[in-house]
Design a protein around this motif. Structure first.
Motif, PDB file in Angstrom:
ATOM      1  N   ILE A 192      -9.015  -4.602   8.819  1.00  0.00           N
ATOM      2  CA  ILE A 192     -10.280  -3.904   8.625  1.00  0.00           C
ATOM      3  C   ILE A 192     -10.060  -2.771   7.636  1.00  0.00           C
ATOM      4  N   ALA A 193     -11.155  -2.345   7.007  1.00  0.00           N
ATOM      5  CA  ALA A 193     -11.145  -1.169   6.150  1.00  0.00           C
ATOM      6  C   ALA A 193     -11.916  -0.059   6.854  1.00  0.00           C
ATOM      7  N   PRO A 194     -11.789   1.168   6.396  1.00  0.00           N
ATOM      8  CA  PRO A 194     -12.586   2.237   7.007  1.00  0.00           C
ATOM      9  C   PRO A 194     -14.081   1.961   6.874  1.00  0.00           C
ATOM     10  N   GLY A 195     -14.853   2.592   7.695  1.00  0.00           N
ATOM     11  CA  GLY A 195     -16.301   2.516   7.554  1.00  0.00           C
ATOM     12  C   GLY A 195     -16.744   3.282   6.322  1.00  0.00           C
ATOM     13  N   GLY A 196     -17.933   2.964   5.848  1.00  0.00           N
ATOM     14  CA  GLY A 196     -18.519   3.749   4.767  1.00  0.00           C
ATOM     15  C   GLY A 196     -17.963   3.481   3.392  1.00  0.00           C
ATOM     16  N   ILE A 197     -17.201   2.391   3.202  1.00  0.00           N
ATOM     17  CA  ILE A 197     -16.708   2.105   1.856  1.00  0.00           C
ATOM     18  C   ILE A 197     -17.817   1.439   1.048  1.00  0.00           C
ATOM     19  N   SER A 198     -17.672   1.414  -0.260  1.00  0.00           N
ATOM     20  CA  SER A 198     -18.708   0.841  -1.121  1.00  0.00           C
ATOM     21  C   SER A 198     -18.721  -0.682  -1.017  1.00  0.00           C
ATOM     22  N   ASP A 199     -19.836  -1.260  -1.415  1.00  0.00           N
ATOM     23  CA  ASP A 199     -19.935  -2.725  -1.424  1.00  0.00           C
ATOM     24  C   ASP A 199     -18.905  -3.323  -2.377  1.00  0.00           C
ATOM     25  N   GLU A 200     -18.642  -2.628  -3.478  1.00  0.00           N
ATOM     26  CA  GLU A 200     -17.671  -3.124  -4.454  1.00  0.00           C
ATOM     27  C   GLU A 200     -16.257  -3.140  -3.854  1.00  0.00           C
ATOM     28  N   ALA A 201     -15.922  -2.097  -3.120  1.00  0.00           N
ATOM     29  CA  ALA A 201     -14.599  -2.026  -2.496  1.00  0.00           C
ATOM     30  C   ALA A 201     -14.450  -3.086  -1.411  1.00  0.00           C
ATOM     31  N   LYS A 202     -15.501  -3.293  -0.643  1.00  0.00           N
ATOM     32  CA  LYS A 202     -15.475  -4.332   0.387  1.00  0.00           C
ATOM     33  C   LYS A 202     -15.263  -5.699  -0.246  1.00  0.00           C
ATOM     34  N   ALA A 203     -15.994  -5.976  -1.313  1.00  0.00           N
ATOM     35  CA  ALA A 203     -15.868  -7.266  -1.994  1.00  0.00           C
ATOM     36  C   ALA A 203     -14.470  -7.436  -2.585  1.00  0.00           C
ATOM     37  N   TYR A 204     -13.885  -6.341  -3.069  1.00  0.00           N
ATOM     38  CA  TYR A 204     -12.546  -6.394  -3.652  1.00  0.00           C
ATOM     39  C   TYR A 204     -11.525  -6.872  -2.621  1.00  0.00           C
ATOM     40  N   TRP A 205     -11.546  -6.287  -1.431  1.00  0.00           N
ATOM     41  CA  TRP A 205     -10.572  -6.653  -0.402  1.00  0.00           C
ATOM     42  C   TRP A 205     -10.860  -8.034   0.179  1.00  0.00           C
ATOM     43  N   ILE A 206     -12.125  -8.398   0.267  1.00  0.00           N
ATOM     44  CA  ILE A 206     -12.454  -9.745   0.753  1.00  0.00           C
ATOM     45  C   ILE A 206     -11.981 -10.799  -0.243  1.00  0.00           C
ATOM     46  N   ASP A 207     -12.211 -10.570  -1.530  1.00  0.00           N
ATOM     47  CA  ASP A 207     -11.756 -11.525  -2.545  1.00  0.00           C
ATOM     48  C   ASP A 207     -10.234 -11.646  -2.522  1.00  0.00           C
ATOM     49  N   ALA A 208      -9.544 -10.507  -2.383  1.00  0.00           N
ATOM     50  CA  ALA A 208      -8.086 -10.535  -2.310  1.00  0.00           C
ATOM     51  C   ALA A 208      -7.619 -11.299  -1.078  1.00  0.00           C
ATOM     52  N   SER A 209      -8.333 -11.126   0.026  1.00  0.00           N
ATOM     53  CA  SER A 209      -7.981 -11.814   1.271  1.00  0.00           C
ATOM     54  C   SER A 209      -8.186 -13.315   1.159  1.00  0.00           C
ATOM     55  N   ARG A 210      -9.262 -13.723   0.506  1.00  0.00           N
ATOM     56  CA  ARG A 210      -9.513 -15.157   0.301  1.00  0.00           C
ATOM     57  C   ARG A 210      -8.383 -15.789  -0.518  1.00  0.00           C
ATOM     58  N   THR A 211      -7.908 -15.070  -1.511  1.00  0.00           N
ATOM     59  CA  THR A 211      -6.790 -15.583  -2.312  1.00  0.00           C
ATOM     60  C   THR A 211      -5.521 -15.649  -1.472  1.00  0.00           C
ATOM     61  N   TYR A 212      -5.305 -14.629  -0.632  1.00  0.00           N
ATOM     62  CA  TYR A 212      -4.101 -14.585   0.207  1.00  0.00           C
ATOM     63  C   TYR A 212      -4.022 -15.778   1.148  1.00  0.00           C
ATOM     64  N   VAL A 213      -5.132 -16.172   1.770  1.00  0.00           N
ATOM     65  CA  VAL A 213      -5.070 -17.252   2.760  1.00  0.00           C
ATOM     66  C   VAL A 213      -4.839 -18.618   2.124  1.00  0.00           C
ATOM     67  N   GLU A 214      -4.889 -18.690   0.815  1.00  0.00           N
ATOM     68  CA  GLU A 214      -4.562 -19.940   0.119  1.00  0.00           C
ATOM     69  C   GLU A 214      -3.093 -19.990  -0.280  1.00  0.00           C
ATOM     70  N   SER A 215      -2.361 -18.926  -0.020  1.00  0.00           N
ATOM     71  CA  SER A 215      -0.986 -18.826  -0.497  1.00  0.00           C
ATOM     72  C   SER A 215       0.002 -19.454   0.481  1.00  0.00           C
ATOM     73  N   ASP A 216       1.180 -19.773  -0.041  1.00  0.00           N
ATOM     74  CA  ASP A 216       2.253 -20.283   0.807  1.00  0.00           C
ATOM     75  C   ASP A 216       2.717 -19.215   1.799  1.00  0.00           C
ATOM     76  N   ALA A 217       2.654 -17.953   1.386  1.00  0.00           N
ATOM     77  CA  ALA A 217       3.066 -16.861   2.271  1.00  0.00           C
ATOM     78  C   ALA A 217       2.201 -16.821   3.522  1.00  0.00           C
ATOM     79  N   PHE A 218       0.900 -17.028   3.362  1.00  0.00           N
ATOM     80  CA  PHE A 218       0.005 -17.046   4.518  1.00  0.00           C
ATOM     81  C   PHE A 218       0.323 -18.218   5.431  1.00  0.00           C
ATOM     82  N   LYS A 219       0.496 -19.388   4.844  1.00  0.00           N
ATOM     83  CA  LYS A 219       0.785 -20.574   5.653  1.00  0.00           C
ATOM     84  C   LYS A 219       2.100 -20.404   6.421  1.00  0.00           C
TER      85      LYS A 219
END
Length: 278
Positions: A216-243
């Motif tokens: 989770i991220a802190p409350g009150g972050i910007s929509d852009e910051a939220k999207a940044y971490w979500i996009d990074a997370s989506r990329t992470y779960v496709e990685s061999d490291a995640f698997k």
């Protein structure tokens, strides 16, 4: 979260994976105490600062339902749920118990000492409480600070039964020091090493419980910051490291992001509240 525990391992694995995605160093800090309450309360002080993330699990939901804490999951910004794992009830190999139903039967006729880590409102306490409610029995609870202490107490004969995540106890199971009695779940694990362990439901105990893990991220972050971490997370779960992290820790893969993670938390909260009130 204590160093070496499930949340610590999860947080470090996710941090390492996200580092590779975002190309920045992500430092890990451990804040212990109150079964997670200290860490979550401190995280509230980072309101609006998207440079911080927190590894999270079920304490995010059960603490506000069972303790007087200054937060709920809605105080923060859900980013990613990586998956969940179900608890295994284990005993020393020499114990007479062969099933979780045996443990329940013993509690009806005498005392059964059960190890509880994470405080009176932690996951262990909640799960034993749900079994007590469902089966109309009472266990003798023995508190410990960490999962490592629980396993040591079990092996030392100080308690009769404990609950643990697979990743924390596979070494002892493979060595033959401990034996599993059941999985606190409706369906069995699919991992070959765990597939033969029956569930509580199979044994006539109508109790299931899954522990989710994510960030989770802190409350009150910007929509852009939220999207940044979500996009990074989506990329992470496709990685061999995640698997590798998921398979090594016997996690059940079920990634959810942003609003979908929030919807999961809302349903999880309602289900847990109903179970605690039943």
């Amino acid at each position: 979260m204590a160093a070496g525990g499930g949340s610590d391992l999860s947080g470090r694995a996710i941090a390492s994976g996200l580092e590779s995605v975002v190309g920045q160093t992500i430092s890990v800090e451990n804040l212990e105490g109150g079964g997670g309450a200290v860490g979550y309360a401190a995280f509230m002080g980072d309101e609006g600062d998207a440079s911080y993330l927190l590894a999270t699990e079920t304490a995010l939901v059960n603490l506000p339902l069972t303790e007087d804490v200054p937060f709920t999951w809605r105080s923060f910004t859900p980013i990613m749920k990586v998956g969940q794992d179900s608890t295994i009830m284990v005993v020393p190999t020499s114990a007479s118990f062969e099933t979780c139903a045996d443990v329940v039967d013993a509690a009806r006729s005498g005392q059964v000492r059960v190890a509880v880590s994470g405080g009176v409102t932690g996951n262990d306490a909640i799960q034993f409480g749900l079994i007590e409610q469902d089966q109309d029995v009472e266990f003798q609870r023995v508190p410990y600070e960490s999962g490592g202490e629980v396993i040591a107490a079990l092996l030392g004969g100080h308690v009769d039964v404990s609950l643990t995540n697979p990743s924390e106890v596979m070494g002892q199971l493979e060595a033959g020091d401990l034996k599993p009695l059941c999985v606190i779940a409706e369906e069995r694990y699919e991992y070959p090493e765990l597939a033969d362990i029956p569930t509580t439901v199979e044994q006539g105990i109508n109790v299931t419980f899954s522990q989710f893990r994510g960030i989770i991220a802190p409350g009150g972050i910007s929509d852009e910051a939220k999207a940044y971490w979500i996009d990074a997370s989506r990329t992470y779960v496709e990685s061999d490291a995640f698997k590798e992290y998921m398979s090594t820790n016997y996690m059940q893969t079920d990634p959810l992001f942003g609003d979908d993670f929030a919807s999961y938390l809302e349903t999880y909260e309602a289900d847990l509240k109903a179970g605690l009130e039943s």
